[in-house]
Design an enzyme around this catalytic site. Structure first.
Site, mmCIF file in Angstrom:
data_model
loop_
_atom_site.group_PDB
_atom_site.id
_atom_site.type_symbol
_atom_site.label_atom_id
_atom_site.label_comp_id
_atom_site.label_asym_id
_atom_site.label_seq_id
_atom_site.Cartn_x
_atom_site.Cartn_y
_atom_site.Cartn_z
ATOM 1 N N GLY A 178 42.245 35.222 39.831
ATOM 2 C CA GLY A 178 42.795 36.348 39.072
ATOM 3 C C GLY A 178 42.658 36.225 37.569
ATOM 4 C CG ASN A 215 33.010 44.549 41.462
ATOM 5 O OD1 ASN A 215 33.986 43.784 41.451
ATOM 6 N ND2 ASN A 215 31.809 44.138 41.813
ATOM 7 C CG ASN A 267 37.683 39.141 35.432
ATOM 8 O OD1 ASN A 267 37.191 39.522 34.374
ATOM 9 N ND2 ASN A 267 37.086 38.261 36.225
ATOM 10 C CG HIS A 304 27.992 41.128 40.222
ATOM 11 N ND1 HIS A 304 28.352 40.583 41.432
ATOM 12 C CD2 HIS A 304 26.753 40.669 39.936
ATOM 13 C CE1 HIS A 304 27.358 39.823 41.874
ATOM 14 N NE2 HIS A 304 26.383 39.862 40.988
ATOM 15 C CB ILE A 316 35.158 49.176 48.813
ATOM 16 C CG1 ILE A 316 35.874 48.048 48.072
ATOM 17 C CG2 ILE A 316 36.023 50.415 48.896
ATOM 18 C CD1 ILE A 316 37.186 47.677 48.618
HETATM 19 C C1 GRF Z 1 34.450 36.961 38.672
HETATM 20 O O1 GRF Z 1 33.482 36.060 38.264
HETATM 21 C C2 GRF Z 1 33.857 38.297 38.997
HETATM 22 O O2 GRF Z 1 32.685 38.559 38.301
HETATM 23 C C3 GRF Z 1 33.565 38.211 40.473
HETATM 24 O O3 GRF Z 1 34.587 37.395 40.994
HETATM 25 C C4 GRF Z 1 35.098 36.540 39.988
HETATM 26 C C5 GRF Z 1 36.577 36.697 39.961
HETATM 27 O O4 GRF Z 1 37.230 35.753 39.186
HETATM 28 N N1 GRF Z 1 33.493 39.532 41.046
HETATM 29 P P1 GRF Z 1 38.765 35.906 38.874
HETATM 30 O O5 GRF Z 1 39.522 35.875 40.200
HETATM 31 O O6 GRF Z 1 38.995 37.177 38.111
HETATM 32 O O7 GRF Z 1 39.076 34.698 38.058
#
Ligand code: GRF
Length: 193
Positions: A14, A111, A16, A113, A97
């Site tokens: 988590g 999303n 992000n 990525h 999804i």
């Molecule tokens: C991120 O690197 C994102 O790009 C990918 O999954 C990872 C999630 O990391 N989709 P976090 O759980 O937000 O630390």
């Protein structure tokens, strides 16, 4: 101006989500996180949501490994709607999804990525970039569609790849870029209607 009401879906640590919440707390993102949902009961993202006072919910993922049964997607859609969410943010959500959720939030699911899409969709994109020997990597925020990392691209952030990079060091550099890019993109979202 009205706050963007976010629903966050994640399966992992988590970071992000933390960056998004921090941007809200600093007043850089006019939004509130109405609910955080995970398919992983002990995910760090749920733990952080609870500590930040955001409603956190585990929805058992059912029998598939990389997608959800339609009824379970229906449960996600219902939980998001009940929480008054108008925009959905995937933040390390590790399942595809499909229609029930996409149709409940048309053009309202994003999303992030860890590659410069369309290069390196799928798992461990930073490792794919390293193996391919590219000199530049990065991250992409895109709308979610039924494909894997195929939805239309909103924004990208680039980072260099150094000779001495390992998968871990490159991933960390890309994640740092994610933490700046995602809140910035969300701050530019306007809900019409
Ligand atoms: C991120 O690197 C994102 O790009 C990918 O999954 C990872 C999630 O990391 N989709 P976090 O759980 O937000 O630390």
């Amino acid at each position: 101006m009205e706050k963007l009401k976010l629903g966050v879906l994640g399966s992992g640590k988590g970071s992000n989500f933390r960056a998004i919440q921090a941007a809200i707390d600093r007043g850089e993102l006019n939004a509130e996180v109405r609910i955080v949902i995970s398919d992983v009961e002990n995910a760090g993202i749920l733990e952080f949501a609870r500590s930040a006072g955001a409603p956190a919910r585990f929805i058992p993922p059912g029998k598939f490994k990389t997608k959800l049964e339609p009824e379970i997607e229906g449960a996600y859609a219902a939980a998001l709607r009940e929480a008054g969410v108008d925009f959905v943010v995937l933040a390390g959500y590790m399942r595809m999804i499909k229609a029930p959720l996409l149709e409940s939030f048309p053009h309202r699911i994003l999303n992030i990525h860890p590659s410069l899409l369309p290069a390196f969709p799928g798992l461990e994109a930073w490792r794919q970039a390293l193996d391919a020997g590219v000199s530049e990597a990065g991250c992409t925020v895109h709308y979610v569609d039924e494909g894997m990392d195929t939805g239309s691209i909103i924004a990208q952030s680039r980072v260099p790849v150094f000779h001495e990079d390992t998968a871990e060091t490159l991933h960390a550099r890309i994640q740092a870029a994610e933490h700046t890019l995602y809140p910035k993109v969300l701050a530019g979202i306007k809900i019409i209607g």
